[in-house]
Design a protein around this motif. Structure first.
Motif, PDB file in Angstrom:
ATOM      1  N   SER A  21       0.424  -0.900   0.085  1.00 44.91           N
ATOM      2  CA  SER A  21      -0.015   0.174  -0.280  1.00 44.91           C
ATOM      3  C   SER A  21       0.780   1.581  -0.022  1.00 44.91           C
ATOM      4  CB  SER A  21      -0.938   0.678   0.667  1.00 44.91           C
ATOM      5  OG  SER A  21       0.020  -0.041   2.529  1.00 44.91           O
ATOM      6  N   SER A  22       2.209   1.376   0.272  1.00 41.19           N
ATOM      7  CA  SER A  22       3.339   2.082   0.315  1.00 41.19           C
ATOM      8  C   SER A  22       4.765   1.997   0.206  1.00 41.19           C
ATOM      9  CB  SER A  22       2.611   2.865   1.831  1.00 41.19           C
ATOM     10  OG  SER A  22       3.321   2.352   3.283  1.00 41.19           O
ATOM     11  N   PRO A  54      -1.997   3.627  -1.593  1.00 39.58           N
ATOM     12  CA  PRO A  54      -2.569   2.427  -2.821  1.00 39.58           C
ATOM     13  C   PRO A  54      -3.067   2.855  -4.263  1.00 39.58           C
ATOM     14  CG  PRO A  54      -3.485   1.246  -0.963  1.00 39.58           C
ATOM     15  CD  PRO A  54      -3.277   2.947  -0.605  1.00 39.58           C
ATOM     16  N   SER A  55      -3.301   4.194  -4.080  1.00 39.67           N
ATOM     17  CA  SER A  55      -3.319   4.742  -5.648  1.00 39.67           C
ATOM     18  C   SER A  55      -3.103   5.963  -5.271  1.00 39.67           C
ATOM     19  CB  SER A  55      -5.029   5.068  -4.905  1.00 39.67           C
ATOM     20  OG  SER A  55      -5.894   5.730  -4.243  1.00 39.67           O
ATOM     21  N   LEU A 100      -3.232   1.310  -7.447  1.00 38.19           N
ATOM     22  CA  LEU A 100      -1.573   0.928  -8.138  1.00 38.19           C
ATOM     23  C   LEU A 100      -0.698  -0.257  -7.406  1.00 38.19           C
ATOM     24  CD1 LEU A 100      -1.221   4.613  -8.244  1.00 38.19           C
ATOM     25  CD2 LEU A 100      -1.645   3.498  -9.963  1.00 38.19           C
ATOM     26  N   ASN A 101      -1.358  -0.509  -6.498  1.00 41.26           N
ATOM     27  CA  ASN A 101      -0.665  -1.821  -6.355  1.00 41.26           C
ATOM     28  C   ASN A 101      -1.881  -3.108  -6.497  1.00 41.26           C
ATOM     29  OD1 ASN A 101      -2.817  -1.622  -4.598  1.00 41.26           O
ATOM     30  ND2 ASN A 101      -2.280  -2.113  -2.409  1.00 41.26           N
ATOM     31  N   PHE A 119      10.224   0.060   0.224  1.00 37.62           N
ATOM     32  CA  PHE A 119       9.277  -0.104  -0.792  1.00 37.62           C
ATOM     33  C   PHE A 119       9.046  -2.269  -0.910  1.00 37.62           C
ATOM     34  CE2 PHE A 119       9.098  -1.396  -5.767  1.00 37.62           C
ATOM     35  CZ  PHE A 119       7.682  -1.058  -5.390  1.00 37.62           C
ATOM     36  N   LEU A 120       8.071  -2.568  -1.826  1.00 41.31           N
ATOM     37  CA  LEU A 120       8.559  -4.069  -2.236  1.00 41.31           C
ATOM     38  C   LEU A 120       7.730  -4.328  -3.360  1.00 41.31           C
ATOM     39  CD1 LEU A 120       6.264  -5.548   1.936  1.00 41.31           C
ATOM     40  CD2 LEU A 120       8.868  -5.346   1.027  1.00 41.31           C
ATOM     41  N   GLY A 121       8.704  -4.536  -3.919  1.00 40.11           N
ATOM     42  CA  GLY A 121       8.356  -5.236  -5.219  1.00 40.11           C
ATOM     43  C   GLY A 121       8.919  -4.759  -6.036  1.00 40.11           C
ATOM     44  N   CYS A 122       8.767  -4.565  -7.587  1.00 38.34           N
ATOM     45  CA  CYS A 122       9.966  -4.262  -8.647  1.00 38.34           C
ATOM     46  C   CYS A 122       9.848  -2.641  -9.351  1.00 38.34           C
ATOM     47  CB  CYS A 122       9.501  -5.073  -9.801  1.00 38.34           C
ATOM     48  SG  CYS A 122       9.435  -7.216  -9.829  1.00 38.34           S
TER      49      CYS A 122
END
Length: 1354
Positions: free
Chosen positions: A833-834, A854-855, A878-879, A935-938
């Motif tokens: 979410s952030s 999240p947006s 956006l998540n 940050f978690l992701g790519c």
């Protein structure tokens, strides 16, 4: 030998002079640093302290000494004082290194911030800034007893200082005690009155130097004048002069007879140097290299001639250029002002003159003290374009009428200069600047307006004089030295009341601002030949004023230095600067952003086919865009760059001592090539080489006989197909050399023709820049070679990614170099979410980009004026584990943030204050310094100011972060084409073709329609149409609010659509379509707006393509004909049109690629309609189409249109899938077609076929090989046809079994069009459709999404 000794002596003397100047400077600086810090105010008498006012006799200005408690412990002004100041007279010019302030003792009075002015007199001041980026204010005190000291970054020399309180105690009033630190300033000064000069005569007839050093300080009372001049009989000369307030250096070192005009150079530096303030100049020349420095700004230049020495005859002149034999006559305008510390090659010219040495001859009256001009020119600054004015009383005009004279300077194109009522208010005399020129108007109730216009620009920042006379029913006007302009006035003027300069009071009945008030400076105001006393005005003893600053001209040159990047042209107003980016290839407020894609791969993803394209591999970096050929095959995209030697070259008679050398110059620069190669995944260059009795490396001592130079100019001795470091050819690695005792076929030294052709593919050595052949001098020896074009494929940065996991650390890079401009672009996907995407900190400055909800994405930065943030909120989350694009930019003009295709959010930057972003720590990616909100992701394709960071390499070195990003949409091989978007699914992916003109599972299926006579497709838009509405720059300037130190939530945010591009363009259209027809004239496409603008693409009667642009309804349409030949030939043609501001790019098929210039860069605002085919009265609306366009529109279009795209609109797809909408109008009989498939059946020809000709000669292809090849080709074609028929049958079966019945419906009127199907999204995609199109177009495009997205399971 004597000449050699003379030259050695010459160089030694020059070095000695330069060394002397440097030593004197160092010694002086060292002395100042050690001792120039003593207090200066303790010995001053009471008369040295003055102030604007005093609140009581016990708070006089002389009590304002630091730590003193005399009187009431310091100075305090009257509470009614509108512009309070405290002034110090140091009695002589001093060097000042520091200042200190303190509040009034035993009180609650102090100054919390102030401004410092300095000058040589009490009537001409200059603001002191601690540095170029600190604004003009100092931090003061927070109590009455504490002392706050400021060491000056740059010491100043002045006699007078003035402290201007800006803020003070909230519980008390202004209270001030001060101290100034420094030392005595000694200098040799000379005063030149505009008719005088000093001549420095040499001991010999002429003097030749290879090194020169000239240093001086000057204060000028005029905008023009010669400072230094010397010339020789050969034509050598050196001139240093003021020209329109700019310092110009003219230099020639060559013999004018032998080399006419070959070595002349001129350079200008500085601006507004006629401000009666001191400026420092240093000229250093070493041979052909010259440095010119003015007030710390340096320009470097090189002479272009042959010679490297300066020969001057007899003398150097300072202050003017006397004419020999004519005393008192000068060739150019002389200098009027003061010069001090004038040194020429270590010689103090003024010191010699003061001591009356024989080397110095004085012309005219040169004095050795700097006297102020009489009368003293006191300036006033008009600060506001809405509220500034100066009102002065005017008595009855009487028989003498009215005479007004004054000087002014400004940058603004509009402003009121002077206004007064005449004939008891029945008439008004108004003098104003309009359109950058002077206009005089006499108007009244009983007569028509009478005007005088002087067509001379007056907004160049220079001082201009105006004389206005009104008597005997005639008004005359004189500007500078222009001829007098007169106009008759019908009525007789018999009285007057008051006059207004610069503007009008808010509630004045006699004076109205015609446009805006004047922003600029005025001085020497005379009314009826009487000089107006501006200090009396400031003290309230004369007239009235508002928003004026006295005793100073606050004009600034906001174009120096030029903050417009990439050769953008800078213009300015009083408050800000503007950048004209026309023709630069860049866009944005400071010409920072490239209008071109970064690679051929990016062009392929935009839906382009093979052809010539401009690419800009370093984006907003310093390198210009490069024109390359993009060869887009099915599997790879090749970037092809040619050079100047494409043909085959025969080599004979070459030896190692006299080898054959061939240099290769490429169509783009080597710097551009290095960037392109570094960005590419793979590069190669073919070297076709055949030889007979000519060796490459076969020598007894191992020395190569032939070699080549790489892109860095390094010698390489391996041949095509081999690897670096070994003297081998490709046959050695393939083990098929004709003689295995050698590593190359040519080294066998046979009498037969043999071949050592191969590919050079080691990227660090490409491209090949020179080839050297050295063994073709023996009988029968020969070599034939051809070097092919450079071929590169892949974009290793487009999918360069890193994955961040829970508990992992962030990636660290060197600090972001972004002082003046910063652009950040990246893609991210996450389920969190952030998280912080990017962060870089300084001492107080910082820059952060993060996902806040999240947006929502937020861009926050601080350059020293307080934090500023922009937030873009998406209507969809956006998540969602999908890729999202983010681009943030900050420059001196504005900050902006964009997410995906959402409108661009911008905030205007303040015109004053700090503007340099000073960062110090490491750059954090995927986290922050304090490890909060990791940050978690790519993250992928992270680019900073045109430089793409290698996330994958850094991830290999960072625990917890892995290179790459898992998923089906993460490879560089695009699975979705033509701007289709790959969408991740749990077990596969789908292609979203919403923004593509194509359909199908991979967005590759052409959407085509056959048009019959009278048929058309029209999209009608509601007004306004926000998606296409581009903010007008002019309206933005007037409505946008500056950036403040609050959250952006409290600021108005201006947005605009970016249509296709992620980086927004202000005035941009992108059009692409294919067509096939045999009928003319024809209307292909017409776009109109509610402002009577239009774009029309038609076929003329002769079949030629015409592009009609009308951006300004007050002007005629502009017509462009890129191809005169007949395109109505029954063949499929592809047309691509792109406009960026005034630049128009047109590409037709693969053989036409042209650029045009429009006369206007206006935006196409508020679209009204987009029509394909026949233009009816409804579709044309009020567009004001020209007659020829209407004639083509009435004929419509008969033929086939395919893959039509206008920005992000796809009218053919919209018509097919949303024909029930009231905003989609379809006329006539339209049938879905497959004419676009013809485009796929034509194979794109590789650029190498055109660039690398002549292979047959080298490879000696035999005729029987051609026969065999023909048979093989025939068999291959038969097999291919069979496969195609089978595939088509299977595909139709599959499509038939999966297609919803309503999807088979045609727009043809022969078929039923009244169905109303129920649509549904694939699972998980309900909210991914762009909301802006749904809201603004009111089109039901759900069917488009369902039709274009095919899910693949892997």
């Amino acid at each position: 030998m004597p000449a050699l000794l003379a030259k050695m002596s010459l160089r030694s003397a020059s070095w000695f002079y330069a060394f002397s100047v440097v030593v004197l400077s160092i010694c002086g600086s060292t002395h100042a640093a050690k001792s120039c810090n003593g207090p200066l105010l303790s010995v001053l008498p009471e008369s040295s302290f003055k102030s604007s006012s005093t609140s009581s006799n016990s708070q006089l200005p002389h009590t304002a000494k630091l730590n003193r408690r005399e009187g009431e412990g310091g100075w305090a002004p009257e509470r009614s004082d509108r512009q309070p100041w405290l002034q110090l007279d140091l009695r002589e010019k001093m060097e000042i290194t520091a200042i200190a302030t303190q509040g009034r003792s035993g009180s609650s009075d102090w100054v919390s911030s102030f401004m410092l002015l300095f000058g040589d007199s009490s009537l001409a001041w200059k603001q002191y800034g601690q540095s170029e980026d600190t604004g003009q204010t100092y931090r003061g005190n927070t109590n009455s007893e504490g002392v706050v000291q400021h060491k000056l970054v740059h010491s100043i020399t002045a006699r007078f200082l003035r402290f201007i309180p800006l803020d003070w105690s909230t519980t008390g009033w202004i209270g001030l005690r001060v101290e100034v630190y420094g030392c005595a300033y000694k200098s040799d000064v000379a005063n030149f009155n505009g008719r005088s000069a000093l001549l420095y005569r040499f001991n010999q007839k002429s003097q030749r130097t290879v090194k020169d050093v000239i240093s001086l300080r000057f204060k000028s009372y005029g905008a023009d004048g010669v400072l230094v001049h010397g010339e020789g009989h050969r034509g050598d000369y050196l001139t240093l002069e003021l020209h329109h307030g700019t310092l110009a250096l003219h230099l020639n070192l060559d013999d004018a007879k032998l080399y006419p005009s070959s070595g002349n150079v001129s350079v200008g530096l500085g601006s507004l140097l006629d401000d009666q303030l001191w400026h420092y100049v240093l000229v250093k020349r070493s041979n052909k290299q010259v440095n010119l420095t003015v007030d710390g700004h340096t320009r470097q230049l090189s002479t272009t001639g042959v010679e490297d020495s300066l020969e001057v005859d007899y003398e150097l002149s300072f202050g003017g250029i006397p004419i020999p034999g004519k005393p008192g006559s000068f060739l150019r305008k002389n200098f009027n002002g003061c010069i001090e510390n004038l040194y020429y090659n270590g010689v103090s010219i003024i010191n010699l003159a003061k001591r009356r040495k024989l080397q110095i001859h004085s012309v005219g009256n040169v004095t050795f003290s700097c006297s102020e001009p009489q009368p003293q020119m006191v300036s006033a600054t008009f600060l506001s374009s809405s509220g500034s004015y100066l009102s002065l009383p005017l008595g009855p005009l009487g028989v003498w009428g009215l005479d007004v004279h004054f000087h002014f300077r400004t940058w603004n194109q509009e402003g009121l200069l002077f206004s007064t009522g005449l004939a008891q208010g029945s008439q008004h005399l108004v003098l104003q600047i309009s359109g950058g020129q002077l206009h005089l108007m006499v108007h009244g109730a009983a007569e028509q307006n009478t005007n005088i216009s002087i067509e001379v620009g007056v907004t160049d920042g220079l001082w201009h004089s105006v004389s206005l006379s009104y008597r005997d029913r005639m008004v005359s006007l004189v500007l500078d030295n222009e001829p007098t302009s007169t106009v008759d006035v019908q009525s007789h003027a018999d009285s007057g009341n008051s006059v207004f300069f610069g503007g009008c009071p808010q509630y004045s009945g006699d004076c109205k601002n015609p446009t805006v008030a004047f922003q600029g400076c005025m001085r020497q105001i005379f009314l009826n030949n009487q000089l107006m006393d501006l200090p009396h005005v400031q003290q309230g003893l004369l007239g009235n004023y508002s928003k004026l600053q006295f005793d100073i001209c606050g004009i600034r040159n906001r174009c120096l230095p030029n903050f417009c990047e990439h050769d953008g042209r800078c213009t300015q107003s009083w408050d800000t600067f503007y950048c004209d980016c026309s023709g630069t290839g860049y866009t944005g407020e400071t010409c920072h952003n490239s209008i071109y894609e970064a690679s051929c791969e990016a062009h392929r993803q935009m839906g382009s086919t093979s052809g010539y394209f401009y690419i800009d591999p370093d984006g907003s970096g310093p390198l210009k865009a490069a024109l390359v050929y993009c060869n887009m095959t099915e599997n790879k995209v090749w970037t092809v760059v040619g050079h100047n030697n494409r043909g085959s070259v025969n080599v004979t008679g070459a030896t190692t001592k006299k080898p054959h050398v061939m240099r290769f110059n490429y169509t783009v620069s080597l710097e551009q090539l290095r960037t392109l190669i570094g960005r590419s995944e793979h590069c190669q260059q073919e070297v076709v080489y055949s030889c007979r009795k000519s060796r490459l490396f076969n020598t007894w001592d191992g020395r190569p006989l032939s070699w080549w130079l790489d892109g860095s100019g390094e010698k390489q001795t391996y041949w095509g197909g081999s690897v670096p470091g070994v003297q081998q050819c490709s046959c050695s690695l393939e083990e098929n050399c004709i003689d295995m005792n050698y590593f190359c076929n040519c080294d066998a030294d046979t009498h037969l023709w043999v071949n050592d052709t191969g590919l050079l593919s080691y990227k660090d050595h490409l491209p090949l820049t020179e080839i050297v052949i050295g063994d073709t001098n023996r009988t029968g020896s020969a070599a034939v070679y051809r070097v092919g074009s450079l071929h590169c494929n892949g974009d290793r940065f487009l999918w360069n990614a890193a994955s961040f996991y829970p508990g992992s650390s962030s990636l660290h890079f060197p600090k972001f170099l972004a002082e003046l401009s910063a652009d950040i672009s990246l893609y991210f996907k996450t389920t969190a979410s952030s998280g912080v995407l990017l962060e870089n900190l300084g001492t107080t400055d910082f820059i952060t980009l993060k996902l806040t909800t999240p947006s929502a994405v937020t861009f926050i930065f601080d350059v020293g004026n307080g934090p500023v943030d922009l937030t873009v909120t998406s209507p969809v989350p956006l998540n969602d584990k999908q890729w999202h694009y983010v681009r943030a930019e900050r420059n001196l003009k504005e900050a902006s943030l964009q997410v995906d295709q959402l409108p661009l959010h911008t905030l205007e930057a303040p015109s004053e204050g700090h503007y340099r972003l000073q960062l110090k720590s490491l750059l954090f990616i995927g986290g922050s310094t304090f490890k909060e909100s990791t940050f978690l992701g790519c993250i992928r394709a992270l680019t900073l100011n045109g430089v793409t960071l290698d996330l994958e390499e850094q991830a290999k070195l960072t625990p917890g972060v892995t290179p790459g990003c898992l998923g089906h949409c993460n490879g560089s091989a695009s699975v979705c084409h033509n701007r289709g978007r790959c969408m991740e699914k749990n077990s596969g992916y789908v292609c979203d073709c919403t923004h593509s003109a194509y359909n199908g599972p991979h967005c590759k299926k052409e959407v085509s329609m056959s048009f019959e006579s009278g048929s058309s497709v029209t999209l009608a838009f509601q007004m306004p149409f926000p998606v296409m509405h581009n903010r007008d720059r002019g309206s933005q300037s007037s409505s946008s609010q500056p950036i403040h130190s609050q959250s952006s939530s409290s600021q108005p945010i201006h947005s605009q659509s970016t249509a296709i591009y992620a980086h927004n363009g202000e005035s941009r259209e992108n059009v692409a379509f294919s067509f096939l027809t045999t009928h003319t004239p024809a209307m292909l496409l017409c776009v109109s707006t509610y402002h009577q603008q239009y774009l029309a693409i038609i076929l003329a009667n002769n079949g030629s393509l015409q592009i009609w642009y009308r951006l300004n309804r007050e002007k005629r349409a502009e017509i462009f004909t890129p191809k005169v030949s007949n395109l109505a030939d029954g063949q499929l043609h592809r047309v691509q049109v792109h406009r960026e501001g005034k630049d128009l790019y047109v590409q037709i098929d693969k053989d036409i690629d042209q650029k045009y210039n429009l006369s206007s860069d206006m935006k196409m605002n508020t679209l009204r309609s987009l029509t394909l085919g026949k233009v009816t009265g409804t579709s044309a609306g009020h567009a004001g189409l020209d007659e020829e366009v209407l004639r083509a529109g009435s004929k419509g279009f008969i033929g086939c249109l395919s893959s039509v795209q206008f920005n992000h609109l796809t009218p053919l797809k919209t018509a097919i899938l949303s024909r029930g909408s009231s905003l989609v109008h379809v006329l006539g009989n339209l049938v879905e077609s497959n004419c676009g498939a013809l485009a796929d059946s034509t194979t794109s020809q590789s650029a190498s076929e055109g660039v690398d000709r002549g292979v047959d000669r080298l490879k000696k292809t035999r005729s029987d090989s051609a026969v065999i090849g023909g048979l093989i080709t025939a068999v291959f074609l038969i097999t291919l046809c069979a496969v195609a028929v089978t595939s088509c049958f299977l595909y139709r079966r599959c499509s038939h079994s999966h297609t919803h019945p309503q999807e088979k419906a045609s727009i043809s009127q022969k078929k039923d069009s009244r169905h109303s199907p129920e649509h549904s999204y694939p699972a998980g995609l309900e909210n991914s459709y762009p909301v802006d199109l749904v809201l603004d177009l009111n089109l039901d495009l759900h069917s488009s999404v369902s039709h274009s997205r095919k899910e693949y399971y892997i």
